[in-house]
Design a protein around this motif. Structure first.
Motif, mmCIF file in Angstrom:
data_model
loop_
_atom_site.group_PDB
_atom_site.id
_atom_site.type_symbol
_atom_site.label_atom_id
_atom_site.label_comp_id
_atom_site.label_asym_id
_atom_site.label_seq_id
_atom_site.Cartn_x
_atom_site.Cartn_y
_atom_site.Cartn_z
ATOM 1 N N ALA A 153 0.803 -1.415 0.041
ATOM 2 C CA ALA A 153 0.180 -0.018 0.044
ATOM 3 C C ALA A 153 0.876 1.396 -0.030
ATOM 4 C CB ALA A 153 -0.729 -0.085 1.316
ATOM 5 N N ASP A 154 2.089 1.173 0.467
ATOM 6 C CA ASP A 154 3.187 1.916 0.109
ATOM 7 C C ASP A 154 4.292 1.555 -0.198
ATOM 8 O OD1 ASP A 154 4.354 1.206 2.567
ATOM 9 O OD2 ASP A 154 2.811 2.488 3.706
ATOM 10 N N GLY A 155 5.121 2.262 -0.694
ATOM 11 C CA GLY A 155 6.583 1.987 -1.212
ATOM 12 C C GLY A 155 6.783 2.841 -2.648
ATOM 13 N N ALA A 156 8.096 3.032 -2.724
ATOM 14 C CA ALA A 156 8.476 3.676 -3.967
ATOM 15 C C ALA A 156 7.966 2.981 -5.482
ATOM 16 C CB ALA A 156 10.086 3.967 -4.245
ATOM 17 N N ILE A 157 7.654 3.800 -6.334
ATOM 18 C CA ILE A 157 7.251 3.446 -7.563
ATOM 19 C C ILE A 157 7.960 4.336 -8.532
ATOM 20 C CG2 ILE A 157 5.006 4.366 -7.682
ATOM 21 C CD1 ILE A 157 4.128 2.514 -9.938
ATOM 22 N N TRP A 158 8.902 3.972 -9.547
ATOM 23 C CA TRP A 158 9.981 4.800 -10.240
ATOM 24 C C TRP A 158 10.076 4.174 -11.546
ATOM 25 C CZ3 TRP A 158 14.341 2.276 -11.434
ATOM 26 C CH2 TRP A 158 15.050 1.637 -10.340
ATOM 27 N N LEU A 159 10.367 5.267 -12.560
ATOM 28 C CA LEU A 159 10.973 4.740 -13.897
ATOM 29 C C LEU A 159 12.093 5.650 -14.281
ATOM 30 C CD1 LEU A 159 10.249 2.906 -16.287
ATOM 31 C CD2 LEU A 159 9.648 5.298 -17.334
ATOM 32 N N LYS A 160 13.197 4.813 -14.598
ATOM 33 C CA LYS A 160 14.231 5.464 -15.186
ATOM 34 C C LYS A 160 14.319 5.021 -16.431
ATOM 35 C CE LYS A 160 17.242 5.087 -11.008
ATOM 36 N NZ LYS A 160 18.413 4.507 -10.203
#
Ligand code: MN
Length: 229
Positions: A153-160
């Motif tokens: 329900a939480d935590g980083a989501i990223w794209l490089k």
């Protein structure tokens, strides 16, 4: 036994981490504008709009970190990093309190978008398929089961892109949380085992070029790697 006049299509499927079996995919639902900062960057107002759904085709999924072929008829193809919610139980009108019991696992996906064609569709009030549901438009990671990932329900989501961070958000910024998505969607469609939900993208979407290396990540869920060719 039913006989068919042509060979039926092999069902689309996703790989599973640490397992030789695959997850068969029935439908791919996508949530639009589920992060306020992305709604704003798309010219919307998160205080006045609620998220909504559209669909991709199961055979749009691209697995195994395969290359993403830059599609035709577009010169503005955007990346959207998203979490996959994979259902192993279905139903209609699922209450929020019971919704997470329907989830088999989670994954990482890209909702690749022909932004120029989508923009034309918006302007003319036409459906979005040509912008969203094209061949290979959904690169996807292996799935990880709830027994390993829990319900993030939480935590980083990223794209490089080529090693440079382009999208960066947190799962806790989703307007519709996973149980709300399932409850709302199951009021519109009868959900079934094998359905996927792509849960919307944080801000920072932008164009890709041939040769770009896309690396996506969601804490506790996994990674996705994909080269644009
Ligand atoms: Mn999206």
């Amino acid at each position: 036994m039913t006989s068919y006049i042509i060979e039926p299509a092999v069902p689309a499927s996703l790989p599973i981490r640490g397992c030789d079996e695959r997850f068969p995919v029935r439908r791919v639902y996508c949530v639009g504008r589920n992060y306020a900062a992305h709604t704003i960057e798309m010219g919307g107002d998160p205080d006045r709009e609620v998220p909504f759904f559209f669909q991709k085709n199961p055979d749009d999924l691209l697995t195994g970190d395969a290359d993403f072929p830059y599609p035709g008829k577009s010169s503005d193809v955007h990346h959207e990093i998203e979490m996959i919610v994979a259902l192993y139980k279905g139903g209609a009108n699922i209450p929020q309190e019971a919704a997470l019991d329907h989830v088999w696992g989670y994954g990482v996906a890209l909702d690749m978008t022909r932004r120029d064609l989508q923009g034309e569709c918006k302007k003319t009030g036409r459906p979005w398929e040509i912008g969203k549901a094209f061949d290979h438009s959904a690169p996807a990671s292996e799935l990880v089961p709830v027994s390993e990932a829990g319900h993030p329900a939480d935590g980083a989501i990223w794209l490089k892109v080529n090693g440079e961070t382009r999208q960066q958000g947190d799962l806790n910024q989703m307007i519709w949380k996973v149980p709300e998505m399932i409850a709302y969607l199951s009021g519109l469609f009868t959900l079934a085992p094998g359905d996927l939900i792509l849960s919307g993208t944080p801000s920072g979407v932008g164009p890709v070029e041939r040769g770009d290396q896309l690396d996506g990540h969601i804490d506790g869920v996994g990674d996705l790697h994909c080269k644009v060719v």
